[in-house]
Every structure is written in C-alpha cells, then in structure tokens.
Design a protein around this motif. Structure first.
Motif, PDB file in Angstrom:
ATOM      1  N   SER A  22     -10.067  -3.813  -7.525  1.00 52.49           N
ATOM      2  CA  SER A  22      -9.207  -3.681  -8.831  1.00 52.49           C
ATOM      3  C   SER A  22      -9.414  -2.142  -9.301  1.00 52.49           C
ATOM      4  O   SER A  22     -10.404  -1.491  -8.999  1.00 52.49           O
ATOM      5  CB  SER A  22      -9.597  -4.672  -9.812  1.00 52.49           C
ATOM      6  N   GLU A  23      -8.342  -1.761  -9.934  1.00 51.31           N
ATOM      7  CA  GLU A  23      -8.199  -0.427 -10.364  1.00 51.31           C
ATOM      8  C   GLU A  23      -8.951  -0.290 -11.773  1.00 51.31           C
ATOM      9  O   GLU A  23      -9.128   0.561 -12.474  1.00 51.31           O
ATOM     10  CB  GLU A  23      -6.742   0.126 -10.684  1.00 51.31           C
ATOM     11  N   SER A  26     -15.388  -1.061 -13.358  1.00 52.01           N
ATOM     12  CA  SER A  26     -16.317  -2.052 -12.684  1.00 52.01           C
ATOM     13  C   SER A  26     -17.521  -1.606 -12.019  1.00 52.01           C
ATOM     14  O   SER A  26     -17.755  -0.354 -11.779  1.00 52.01           O
ATOM     15  CB  SER A  26     -15.449  -2.981 -11.901  1.00 52.01           C
ATOM     16  N   ASP A  27     -18.514  -2.209 -11.892  1.00 52.71           N
ATOM     17  CA  ASP A  27     -20.088  -1.674 -11.404  1.00 52.71           C
ATOM     18  C   ASP A  27     -20.014  -2.262  -9.820  1.00 52.71           C
ATOM     19  O   ASP A  27     -20.964  -2.093  -9.222  1.00 52.71           O
ATOM     20  CB  ASP A  27     -21.261  -2.477 -11.900  1.00 52.71           C
ATOM     21  N   ALA A  28     -18.754  -3.001  -9.414  1.00 53.87           N
ATOM     22  CA  ALA A  28     -18.720  -3.648  -8.190  1.00 53.87           C
ATOM     23  C   ALA A  28     -18.841  -2.324  -7.015  1.00 53.87           C
ATOM     24  O   ALA A  28     -18.371  -1.161  -7.336  1.00 53.87           O
ATOM     25  CB  ALA A  28     -17.336  -4.218  -7.997  1.00 53.87           C
ATOM     26  N   GLY A  29     -19.295  -2.670  -5.933  1.00 54.09           N
ATOM     27  CA  GLY A  29     -19.552  -1.734  -4.822  1.00 54.09           C
ATOM     28  C   GLY A  29     -18.512  -1.116  -4.150  1.00 54.09           C
ATOM     29  O   GLY A  29     -18.761   0.110  -3.696  1.00 54.09           O
ATOM     30  N   GLY A  97      -9.956   2.454 -18.444  1.00 58.64           N
ATOM     31  CA  GLY A  97     -10.625   3.905 -18.344  1.00 58.64           C
ATOM     32  C   GLY A  97      -9.882   4.946 -18.961  1.00 58.64           C
ATOM     33  O   GLY A  97     -10.372   6.046 -19.078  1.00 58.64           O
ATOM     34  N   VAL A  98      -8.805   4.439 -19.839  1.00 53.45           N
ATOM     35  CA  VAL A  98      -7.959   5.487 -20.567  1.00 53.45           C
ATOM     36  C   VAL A  98      -7.769   5.152 -22.027  1.00 53.45           C
ATOM     37  O   VAL A  98      -7.505   3.810 -22.168  1.00 53.45           O
ATOM     38  CB  VAL A  98      -6.657   5.408 -19.752  1.00 53.45           C
ATOM     39  N   PRO A  99      -8.181   6.011 -22.905  1.00 52.39           N
ATOM     40  CA  PRO A  99      -8.954   6.977 -22.701  1.00 52.39           C
ATOM     41  C   PRO A  99     -10.393   6.978 -22.075  1.00 52.39           C
ATOM     42  O   PRO A  99     -10.764   5.909 -22.221  1.00 52.39           O
ATOM     43  CB  PRO A  99      -9.121   7.624 -24.142  1.00 52.39           C
ATOM     44  N   ASP A 100     -10.965   8.084 -21.506  1.00 52.42           N
ATOM     45  CA  ASP A 100     -12.170   8.046 -21.184  1.00 52.42           C
ATOM     46  C   ASP A 100     -13.365   7.314 -22.003  1.00 52.42           C
ATOM     47  O   ASP A 100     -13.582   8.166 -22.993  1.00 52.42           O
ATOM     48  CB  ASP A 100     -12.637   9.658 -20.641  1.00 52.42           C
ATOM     49  N   PRO A 101     -13.820   6.239 -21.603  1.00 54.33           N
ATOM     50  CA  PRO A 101     -14.899   5.721 -22.606  1.00 54.33           C
ATOM     51  C   PRO A 101     -16.224   6.275 -22.555  1.00 54.33           C
ATOM     52  O   PRO A 101     -17.130   6.117 -23.260  1.00 54.33           O
ATOM     53  CB  PRO A 101     -15.034   4.438 -21.920  1.00 54.33           C
ATOM     54  N   PHE A 102     -16.199   7.433 -21.277  1.00 51.41           N
ATOM     55  CA  PHE A 102     -17.657   8.128 -21.419  1.00 51.41           C
ATOM     56  C   PHE A 102     -17.507   9.371 -21.837  1.00 51.41           C
ATOM     57  O   PHE A 102     -18.800   9.856 -21.605  1.00 51.41           O
ATOM     58  CB  PHE A 102     -18.086   7.905 -19.824  1.00 51.41           C
TER      59      PHE A 102
END
Length: 203
Positions: A22-23, A26-29, A97-102
C-alpha cells in the motif's frame, strides 16, 4: 594490540529499493524490487574485498532480503536484530503522509532534542538507544573483523551521527542515504567514528 584495542570495522548499509502493498504509511516490511535485488548483488561485489565475516540485519523483510542476497554471495551467515529496524510511524499508520506527520519531531531531533517523540511512536533517544545497543553487540563480537549491517535510511541518518564522535547531528539530514548506500564505522576502546558516508571519505 589487545582484543579490546583492535577496532571492529562495521559497514552499515541501507536495504535495496523496495515495493510495498500500500502507498499508505505502515511499519510493514515491504519486499525488494528487481532493482533492489540487483543493488544487493552490487553491494556484495563492492564489499567482497573487505572480507566480511557476517551480515547483521533488521527484522523487516526488505532488510532481511537484502542481507540474504549479500550473505549468499559472500558465503557468510545472517543474524537478525529488531533493534536495527526503521523508526515506527506511530499514529500516522494508515495515512498518506501528507502533510509530513514527522516534520515537527524531526526538526526537534535535528535541533538536539532527542526527547521529542513521534506521536504514538518512539523518542529519538529510544531510537538511538536500541540501535546503538545492537551496534555495540556487533562490535563486541567482531573485534578485528569487518562486518555488514543492513538497516534503513531514516534510522541510519538519525542514529549514526548521534553515535559517531566525528559527525554533527545534522549530517544525515544534509546527506540522505541512497538504497544500498554504505556508512563505514569503526569501533574501538575510544568509541565510534565514521570513516565514510555513502562512499565519501571522512577524516
């Protein structure tokens, strides 16, 4: 030179290019793309003269796959450690992830405030502590040897400048790590130093 004085040479590399289900964050590998697999093969060829004694890897799939390809070519084994994984996305999981959450947390980290926390995730101190713990384990087991660690771009750019005595905290932000880019670190009785960053030698 005693065993404790004999430096371990630790090459820390980002995994190869990866694809994801998925786009959304996620913490998926993820898993390696065809290009990522070729990058891993090229990494093995580049490091072959270093006589790598073992490959250590994050437990995320894209890192494990990179490690297995490199180790298979070099004829060594792979050890997996959760502490080498990328920082978690926390409450941002499932978002675009838009806007940048980090951005706010990263800005605090770059300003030296490693107590800042990704909402729902780790503080910078927690990331550096668990990452450093694994690198210390690696260096203790490989005094006088060369070893490869497969990890992730974000955590490398945060933790390695925090660990190396000769890098400013902002180094990783100014020079982000490409896929299968390598940082050469040395550990001895005096601590850690960075010898090269993405193939650029450092003094």
């Amino acid at each position: 030179m005693t065993d404790l004085q004999c430096a371990a040479r630790v090459f820390v590399a980002r995994h190869g290019e990866a694809l994801y289900e998925s786009e959304l964050l996620s913490d998926a590998g993820g898993w390696l793309s065809p290009l990522g697999r070729q990058q891993a093969k090229d990494l093995a060829a580049t490091l072959a003269p270093e006589r790598i004694s073992r490959v250590w890897a994050s437990d995320m799939a894209r890192a494990v796959q990179t490690a297995e390809i490199v180790a298979g070519i070099l004829g060594v084994d792979v050890v997996v450690r959760k502490g080498l994984r990328e920082f978690g996305v926390g409450d941002a999981a499932g978002t675009t992830g838009v806007p940048d959450p980090f951005a706010e947390t990263f800005a605090s980290w770059l300003a030296g405030d490693l107590a800042a926390r990704i909402p729902g995730g780790e503080t910078g101190d927690e990331v550096v502590e668990r990452y450093t713990g694994v690198l210390d384990e690696v260096s203790d087991e490989h005094r006088g040897e060369s070893v490869l660690v497969i990890s992730h771009g974000g955590v490398m750019c945060l933790a390695l400048p925090a660990l190396a005595t000769n890098l400013p905290p902002t180094h990783g932000h100014e020079k982000p790590m490409p896929h299968c880019g390598v940082v050469a670190m040395e550990a001895d009785a005096d601590g850690w130093a960075c010898r090269s960053w993405a193939d650029t030698p450092l003094t």
